[in-house]
Design a protein around this motif. Structure first.
Motif, short mmCIF file in Angstrom:
data_model
loop_
_atom_site.label_atom_id
_atom_site.label_comp_id
_atom_site.label_asym_id
_atom_site.label_seq_id
_atom_site.Cartn_x
_atom_site.Cartn_y
_atom_site.Cartn_z
N LEU A 39 0.84 -1.19 0.00
CA LEU A 39 0.00 0.00 0.00
C LEU A 39 0.88 1.25 0.00
O LEU A 39 1.88 1.32 0.72
CB LEU A 39 -0.92 0.01 1.23
CG LEU A 39 -2.03 -1.05 1.26
CD1 LEU A 39 -2.78 -0.99 2.59
CD2 LEU A 39 -3.00 -0.86 0.10
N GLY A 40 0.51 2.22 -0.81
CA GLY A 40 1.28 3.46 -0.92
C GLY A 40 2.29 3.49 -2.04
O GLY A 40 2.79 4.56 -2.39
N ASP A 41 2.61 2.32 -2.61
CA ASP A 41 3.58 2.29 -3.71
C ASP A 41 3.05 3.05 -4.92
O ASP A 41 1.86 2.97 -5.26
CB ASP A 41 3.88 0.85 -4.13
CG ASP A 41 4.80 0.12 -3.16
OD1 ASP A 41 5.30 0.76 -2.22
OD2 ASP A 41 5.02 -1.09 -3.36
N ARG A 42 3.94 3.74 -5.60
CA ARG A 42 3.59 4.39 -6.86
C ARG A 42 3.74 3.40 -8.00
O ARG A 42 4.78 2.73 -8.14
CB ARG A 42 4.49 5.60 -7.12
CG ARG A 42 4.31 6.73 -6.11
CD ARG A 42 5.36 7.80 -6.31
NE ARG A 42 5.25 8.43 -7.62
CZ ARG A 42 6.29 8.65 -8.44
NH1 ARG A 42 7.50 8.27 -8.10
NH2 ARG A 42 6.10 9.24 -9.61
N VAL A 43 2.68 3.27 -8.80
CA VAL A 43 2.67 2.30 -9.89
C VAL A 43 2.07 2.93 -11.14
O VAL A 43 1.38 3.95 -11.10
CB VAL A 43 1.85 1.04 -9.53
CG1 VAL A 43 2.52 0.28 -8.39
CG2 VAL A 43 0.41 1.40 -9.19
N CYS A 44 2.36 2.31 -12.27
CA CYS A 44 1.63 2.59 -13.50
C CYS A 44 1.11 1.25 -14.00
O CYS A 44 1.64 0.18 -13.65
CB CYS A 44 2.51 3.27 -14.54
SG CYS A 44 4.02 2.39 -15.01
N ALA A 45 0.06 1.30 -14.81
CA ALA A 45 -0.61 0.04 -15.15
C ALA A 45 -1.35 0.13 -16.46
O ALA A 45 -1.85 1.19 -16.86
CB ALA A 45 -1.57 -0.37 -14.03
N LEU A 46 -1.44 -1.02 -17.12
CA LEU A 46 -2.31 -1.20 -18.28
C LEU A 46 -3.63 -1.76 -17.79
O LEU A 46 -3.65 -2.71 -17.00
CB LEU A 46 -1.67 -2.18 -19.25
CG LEU A 46 -2.44 -2.46 -20.54
CD1 LEU A 46 -2.34 -1.27 -21.49
CD2 LEU A 46 -1.90 -3.72 -21.22
N VAL A 47 -4.74 -1.18 -18.24
CA VAL A 47 -6.07 -1.66 -17.85
C VAL A 47 -6.92 -1.84 -19.10
O VAL A 47 -6.63 -1.29 -20.17
CB VAL A 47 -6.77 -0.70 -16.86
CG1 VAL A 47 -6.01 -0.67 -15.54
CG2 VAL A 47 -6.89 0.71 -17.44
N ALA A 48 -7.98 -2.63 -18.99
CA ALA A 48 -8.88 -2.87 -20.12
C ALA A 48 -9.97 -1.83 -20.22
O ALA A 48 -10.79 -1.85 -21.14
CB ALA A 48 -9.49 -4.27 -20.01
N GLY A 49 -10.01 -0.89 -19.28
CA GLY A 49 -11.00 0.18 -19.23
C GLY A 49 -11.02 0.77 -17.84
O GLY A 49 -10.45 0.21 -16.89
N GLY A 50 -11.66 1.94 -17.71
CA GLY A 50 -11.79 2.54 -16.39
C GLY A 50 -10.69 3.49 -16.00
O GLY A 50 -10.65 3.98 -14.87
N GLY A 56 12.77 8.34 -10.93
CA GLY A 56 13.00 9.63 -11.54
C GLY A 56 11.86 10.17 -12.36
O GLY A 56 11.91 11.31 -12.82
N LEU A 57 10.78 9.38 -12.56
CA LEU A 57 9.67 9.82 -13.37
C LEU A 57 8.52 10.32 -12.51
O LEU A 57 8.27 9.80 -11.42
CB LEU A 57 9.15 8.68 -14.26
CG LEU A 57 9.70 8.63 -15.70
CD1 LEU A 57 11.21 8.54 -15.70
CD2 LEU A 57 9.06 7.48 -16.46
N GLU A 69 15.14 3.97 -16.73
CA GLU A 69 15.81 4.54 -15.56
C GLU A 69 17.22 5.02 -15.89
O GLU A 69 17.75 5.91 -15.20
CB GLU A 69 15.82 3.51 -14.44
CG GLU A 69 14.40 3.22 -13.92
CD GLU A 69 14.36 2.23 -12.77
OE1 GLU A 69 15.39 1.55 -12.53
OE2 GLU A 69 13.30 2.12 -12.12
N ALA A 70 17.82 4.48 -16.96
CA ALA A 70 19.15 4.93 -17.39
C ALA A 70 19.07 6.11 -18.35
O ALA A 70 20.11 6.64 -18.76
CB ALA A 70 19.89 3.78 -18.05
#
Length: 330
Positions: free
Chosen positions: A84-95, A114-115, A291-292
């Motif tokens: 919980l609290g982690d920063r993530v990015c994700a692919l989703v099928a909708g929403g 760095g992003l 990251e590089a």
């Protein structure tokens, strides 16, 4: 939660801000508080009524997000390396056009070091698509040549950078000299203006008559027959969109004689396990490049989420280079 929904099908004006009940993650899922959502061509098709969400997916548009984990089973999260609290990015099928979004855990990736969340939200759809098609399906190898049709698109700028980081030569097409210069600044070796130049002749000239080993095509239609002409022997053509139409005329004899492969795929309806395998490959190979600094997000413009209609209008104008992103904090 706030969300951007569809008030019928049609132009950008059918995108309206609304409220929806907060979604609840189920087994194998987590909940993300969304900071930013990427805009993609499939969102435009869904808005027009031409690309329905797969069964079980949210009816809200949006295929990629970034934000923080705010829900999910602690044990399942820990097993996947999240908390919980982690920063993530994700692919989703909708929403994805919402303040909260449920995501299958395997389709999540950590935000690269760095992003910002806005930058991270521009990554999933294009990275998953390019990796699945250029690297897994077409098996691009270091030293080979990739032709990207539409190099200034979100898919295009990602394909250029990933292929270059992999050690390939990259040729791109685009509709203006300014767009070609932007592609070259990202690493493209050769740029072809499809409005003023014959891409078949130009690819042949750039490769000493050999042709491209892999072509990533978002046009289809009458492009397909011409693309076969500029493929190298044993070349692979991968079609990921049909902006130029669904019917093509090809020379089957040429396919036989030169051992050419024509393939295609759509990502949205594929199962979680398939997308999870792509995510694992991206984390292993592409995330270190990001990251590089070898691969960088290319953001054309960021809109407040409430201005989703304006964002879609820009997408359809094709005047942009790179990605368009909605900011839920703006």
């Amino acid at each position: 939660m706030r969300a951007i929904g569809l008030n019928g099908f049609g132009g950008p004006e059918v995108l309206v801000e609304t409220t929806r009940p907060d979604p609840v993650p189920g087994t194998g899922e987590l909940l993300v508080r969304v900071s930013a959502s990427g805009i993609n061509r499939p969102d435009v098709l869904q808005r027009k009524g031409a690309y329905a969400p797969p069964p079980g997916a949210s009816d809200l548009p949006g295929l990629e997000i970034a934000g923080s984990i705010v829900g999910g089973d602690a044990g399942e999260l820990a097993a996947a390396g999240f908390a919980l609290g982690d920063r993530v990015c994700a692919l989703v099928a909708g929403g994805g056009y919402a303040e909260l979004c449920v995501v299958p855990i395997p389709q999540c990736l950590p935000v690269p070091k760095g992003l910002s969340d806005v930058e991270a939200a521009s990554l999933p759809e294009t990275c998953f698509t390019v990796w699945s098609n250029v690297f897994d399906r077409a098996r691009l190898q270091p030293g080979e040549t990739l032709l990207v049709q539409g190099g200034s698109s979100g898919i295009g700028v990602t394909a250029i950078q990933l292929a270059k980081a992999h050690g390939a030569t990259v040729i791109v097409t685009a509709g203006s000299d300014d767009k070609l210069e932007a592609c070259k600044a990202l690493g493209a070796d050769v740029g072809i203006n499809y409005r003023t130049q014959d891409f078949v002749a130009e690819v042949k000239a750039a490769t000493g008559g050999r042709g491209a080993d892999v072509i990533l095509d978002m046009v289809a239609g009458d492009y397909v027959g011409r693309e076969l002409q500029c493929l190298a022997d044993d070349g692979r053509l991968v079609i990921i969109a049909v902006q130029g139409g669904i019917k093509s005329e090809v020379n089957a004899g040429e396919i036989l004689r030169r051992r050419l492969t024509i393939s295609g795929s759509t990502l949205r309806p594929r199962p979680v396990a398939f997308k999870g395998a792509i995510a694992a490959s991206l984390k292993q190979h592409a995330w270190p490049w990001i990251e590089a600094g070898k691969v960088k997000p290319v953001i054309n413009r960021v809109f407040p989420a409430a201005q989703a209609a304006e964002a879609h209008a820009l997408m359809e104008s094709s005047q942009h280079v790179g990605k368009i992103v909605l900011d839920w904090k703006g």
